[in-house]
Design a protein around this motif. Structure first.
Motif, PDB file in Angstrom:
ATOM      1  N   GLU A 120      43.499  39.189  39.895  1.00 33.88           N
ATOM      2  CA  GLU A 120      44.399  38.083  40.218  1.00 33.88           C
ATOM      3  C   GLU A 120      43.671  36.744  40.163  1.00 33.88           C
ATOM      4  OE1 GLU A 120      44.118  40.868  41.929  1.00 33.88           O
ATOM      5  OE2 GLU A 120      46.057  41.791  41.454  1.00 33.88           O
ATOM      6  N   ASP A 121      42.417  36.736  40.610  1.00 38.34           N
ATOM      7  CA  ASP A 121      41.627  35.504  40.547  1.00 38.34           C
ATOM      8  C   ASP A 121      41.399  35.084  39.096  1.00 38.34           C
ATOM      9  OD1 ASP A 121      41.309  35.324  43.344  1.00 38.34           O
ATOM     10  OD2 ASP A 121      39.642  36.752  43.275  1.00 38.34           O
ATOM     11  N   ARG A 124      44.526  33.670  37.702  1.00 41.01           N
ATOM     12  CA  ARG A 124      44.787  32.313  38.180  1.00 41.01           C
ATOM     13  C   ARG A 124      43.941  31.300  37.406  1.00 41.01           C
ATOM     14  NH1 ARG A 124      44.280  33.399  42.963  1.00 41.01           N
ATOM     15  NH2 ARG A 124      42.133  32.747  43.389  1.00 41.01           N
ATOM     16  N   ARG A 127      45.454  30.948  33.869  1.00 47.40           N
ATOM     17  CA  ARG A 127      46.652  30.108  33.854  1.00 47.40           C
ATOM     18  C   ARG A 127      46.289  28.634  34.009  1.00 47.40           C
ATOM     19  NH1 ARG A 127      48.986  34.184  37.295  1.00 47.40           N
ATOM     20  NH2 ARG A 127      48.678  32.772  39.069  1.00 47.40           N
ATOM     21  N   HIS A 128      45.292  28.376  34.842  1.00 53.54           N
ATOM     22  CA  HIS A 128      44.854  26.991  35.027  1.00 53.54           C
ATOM     23  C   HIS A 128      44.317  26.412  33.716  1.00 53.54           C
ATOM     24  CE1 HIS A 128      42.908  23.437  36.656  1.00 53.54           C
ATOM     25  NE2 HIS A 128      41.768  23.842  36.127  1.00 53.54           N
TER      26      HIS A 128
END
Length: 225
Positions: A120-121, A124, A127-128
């Motif tokens: 998940e990290d 993230r 996506r950033h």
């Protein structure tokens, strides 16, 4: 990948930590080593004012030239790092699928940090990076790069003057060498102590910096540096 994706630098970061403690200490160490190879090459028993003048010109000229070279190399290294980050973002955006993009993100992260991150990290972060405007990703020089390069130059060049100052105000060459070496040793200690404050052992690192500096000066002098 560098700690932050290259962009326009951001004014709020402009004057914060232009050079990190390691960079500052390294530049001071390099500058002091070079000037000390000049000051300690002076024959204290035979040196006249003309010899001292020649040594001063050589020491100042050497650190001036090296300061410029080191600043240019720092700037080029910074741009290369930004280009690498730009390339990483491009690879993330053009990956075949999300899993491949996460793998590229993982490759770019320091190995000591990666085990602490979950899928998940990584997602993230992916996506950033994918959402960043192209203008922020593009590798280009920033005001911060210029200021950092100028800082490198000033550290190398300006540390020359405290070390050569005794030769300007003192007529006894032997005494001037002793005072000059004491000043250089104090500056090495201060640089090491400042760096050591960030590692938790300021005195130990300060003493190590003095020892390393003096050994390197002796080595450079022995090799004709």
């Amino acid at each position: 990948m560098s700690e932050k994706v290259p962009g326009n630098g951001g004014s709020k970061h402009l004057f914060y930590g232009v050079l990190n403690p390691v960079d500052r200490s390294n530049e001071v160490l390099f500058g002091l080593i070079m000037v000390m190879t000049f000051t300690n090459s002076l024959s204290t028993t035979e040196a006249g004012r003309a010899d001292v003048r020649s040594m001063l010109v050589g020491a100042v000229g050497c650190n001036l030239a090296w300061g410029i070279i080191d600043a240019v190399m720092y700037f080029m290294s910074s741009m290369a790092e930004r280009k690498l980050s730009e390339r990483t973002v491009h690879r993330v955006r053009t990956a075949d699928d999300v899993k491949a993009a996460r793998g590229i993100v993982a490759e770019a992260l320091p190995g000591i940090i990666l085990p602490a991150l979950s899928s998940e990290d990584l997602e993230r972060i992916r996506r950033h990076l994918a959402s960043l405007p192209d203008d922020e990703v593009r590798a280009r020089p920033t005001t911060r790069d210029v200021i950092s390069a100028l800082g490198v130059f000033l550290l190398v060049f300006l540390c020359t003057f405290p070390v050569v100052f005794p030769f300007i105000v003192m007529t006894n060459a032997l005494a001037a060498v002793k005072v000059s070496n004491a000043i250089a040793t104090a500056l090495l200690f201060l640089a090491g102590y400042t760096l050591g404050r960030h590692s938790g052992n300021p005195v130990g690192l300060a003493l190590a910096m003095v020892a390393i500096g003096l050994i390197l000066v002796a080595l450079a002098s022995a090799l004709g540096g």
